[in-house]
Design a protein around this motif. Structure first.
Motif, PDB file in Angstrom:
ATOM      1  N   VAL A 110       5.843  31.598  24.640  1.00 13.55           N
ATOM      2  CA  VAL A 110       5.398  31.812  23.261  1.00 13.55           C
ATOM      3  C   VAL A 110       6.649  31.921  22.395  1.00 13.55           C
ATOM      4  CG1 VAL A 110       4.106  33.270  21.666  1.00 13.55           C
ATOM      5  CG2 VAL A 110       3.337  33.038  24.037  1.00 13.55           C
ATOM      6  N   LEU A 111       6.872  30.940  21.544  1.00 12.33           N
ATOM      7  CA  LEU A 111       8.024  30.936  20.643  1.00 12.33           C
ATOM      8  C   LEU A 111       7.547  31.236  19.224  1.00 12.33           C
ATOM      9  CD1 LEU A 111       9.960  27.786  21.941  1.00 12.33           C
ATOM     10  CD2 LEU A 111      10.408  30.188  22.461  1.00 12.33           C
ATOM     11  N   LEU A 112       8.158  32.235  18.591  1.00 15.92           N
ATOM     12  CA  LEU A 112       7.723  32.666  17.265  1.00 15.92           C
ATOM     13  C   LEU A 112       8.886  32.651  16.277  1.00 15.92           C
ATOM     14  CD1 LEU A 112       5.604  35.814  18.222  1.00 15.92           C
ATOM     15  CD2 LEU A 112       4.715  33.563  17.570  1.00 15.92           C
ATOM     16  N   THR A 113       8.561  32.473  15.011  1.00 12.63           N
ATOM     17  CA  THR A 113       9.502  32.744  13.929  1.00 12.63           C
ATOM     18  C   THR A 113       8.791  33.651  12.940  1.00 12.63           C
ATOM     19  OG1 THR A 113       8.818  30.934  12.465  1.00 12.63           O
ATOM     20  CG2 THR A 113      10.465  30.412  14.147  1.00 12.63           C
ATOM     21  N   LYS A 114       9.558  34.332  12.124  1.00 14.27           N
ATOM     22  CA  LYS A 114       8.962  35.207  11.118  1.00 14.27           C
ATOM     23  C   LYS A 114       8.103  34.394  10.157  1.00 14.27           C
ATOM     24  CE  LYS A 114      10.143  39.381   8.650  1.00 14.27           C
ATOM     25  NZ  LYS A 114      11.221  40.336   8.325  1.00 14.27           N
TER      26      LYS A 114
END
Length: 396
Positions: A110-114
């Motif tokens: 799971v790759l997230l950015t703000k």
């Protein structure tokens, strides 16, 4: 509103474990520290055997990429760091998949950015995805999407990312695994008189009592100050937060569910969860949304906004200035100017753009139509879209 996670209702806990770069990669050779990683895997499997749901927030994409590319030091150029992270992320996930795969335990990247979470629908989709993965028995492996993140929309460090993740999934515990056993009043490596901090009920008060000036490692982005910020975010969402040593992942099992007075527990620092955590929407406004600008208010407006019993919306008449360029419905800080500097009293969703607010500041609500030629709302920020971070007595 009492904080109750879905997992607690099922007699299990939801636990987020954040492992730092120095717990995963050797700082000099960049080779993976397999003993730590194997211990982490065994800990996660033990927790799952006890019906707990576990999320791992991992660092070390850059460190792993440096090893793969045979580069000695982390590049200073943003594009180069992003390229190294892109190489390393695949290798890092392959390592996790191989280790967990030895026990037939599925994992998910799971790759997230703000920026992903700044939109309410995307935020809720991420929450739903986490919930489905955990319901399937999968262990989500979370990292920031360094390849596309820019400085303005980054979490900045994985401690903050872990806290946001813990808040999103209403975790019961957040473990921040680092290169020391606990938080100290000063750097124990340089000050032999540094004392351990075992329990903290107020992160803001603690910041005045401890020295956290040392930064992160050569590979990492954090340091102890980021742990305090993360603890502040997580406890506000009702998540108990614990700092303990990354080379001893088995400590997690020993610390869960034990009494704060138990003297036989491993060395650690525990930050107790707030008894009245923010409701989900307001926590998202405060921590999920990018801050697009600042609205400055007078003392009367500040008091009306924070005073218990009033909790007023923010009206144009109390606004003295606006900074930044933003559109209506974007998140902005609300600040009061003082001799010591700006004091942030809250954050909210603006009903008007920065240019509109600049025109209607100091106006009564009845004058907005005359000044602008239209009315979007009678207030600049409605109290339902306003998160207060300061109490009335703190204004005195």
């Amino acid at each position: 509103m009492k904080h109750t996670s879905k997992s607690s209702q099922a007699n299990g806990l939801t636990i987020v474990i954040k492992v730092g770069t120095t717990s995963i990669c050797d700082e000099t050779s960049h080779f993976p520290i397999l003993s730590n990683l194997s211990g982490l895997v065994e800990t996660v499997l033990k927790l799952k055997s006890l019906s707990h749901r576990v999320v791992v927030v991992t660092s070390a994409a850059v460190g792993t990429g440096l090893r793969r590319l045979n580069i000695a030091e982390k590049p200073s150029k943003l594009a180069a760091r992003q390229a190294v992270a892109a190489v390393g992320q695949g290798r890092l996930m392959a390592l996790y998949d191989d280790l967990f795969g030895q026990f037939n335990q599925p994992v998910a990247q799971v790759l997230l950015t703000k920026n992903d979470l700044s939109d309410r629908s995307q935020y809720l989709n991420a929450v739903s995805c986490f919930d489905e993965l955990l319901s399937m028995g999968v262990v989500p492996i979370v990292n920031e999407n360094d390849t596309i993140s820019t400085q303005g929309i980054r979490f900045g460090d994985n401690d903050t990312l872990a806290a946001v993740t813990a808040g999103m999934i209403k975790a019961d515990y957040l473990f921040l695994m680092t290169d020391v056993d606990c938080l100290y009043t000063d750097n124990p490596r340089t000050n032999p008189d540094a004392q351990p901090v075992f329990l903290c009920d107020d992160v803001s008060a603690l910041k005045d009592k401890v020295s956290v000036v040392s930064g992160g490692s050569a590979l990492g982005t954090g340091g102890m100050i980021t742990k305090l910020v993360a603890a502040d975010l997580a406890t506000a969402a009702g998540v108990a937060t614990i700092i303990t040593h990354g080379s001893k992942p088995g400590n997690v099992c020993k610390l869960i569910g034990t009494s704060d007075n138990d003297t036989n527990k491993p060395l650690h620092t525990k930050f107790t969860a707030k008894n009245n955590p923010m409701v989900d929407r307001k926590w998202w406004i405060l921590h999920g949304l990018h801050t697009a600008g600042t609205i400055y208010v007078d003392a009367g407006a500040a008091k009306a906004v924070v005073t218990v019993g009033l909790r007023s919306s923010l009206f144009a008449a109390g606004i003295v200035d606006v900074q930044g360029t933003f559109n209506a419905h974007q998140a902005v800080k609300i600040c009061l100017r003082s001799d010591e500097g700006d004091v942030m009293i809250g954050k909210g969703l603006a009903n008007y753009s920065s240019s509109e607010i600049a025109r209607i500041k100091r106006c009564n609500s009845s004058e907005i139509a005359t000044v602008l030629g239209y009315v979007n709302a009678d207030c600049v920020i409605h109290r339902d879209n306003l998160v207060r971070i300061l109490e009335e007595q703190q204004l005195d």
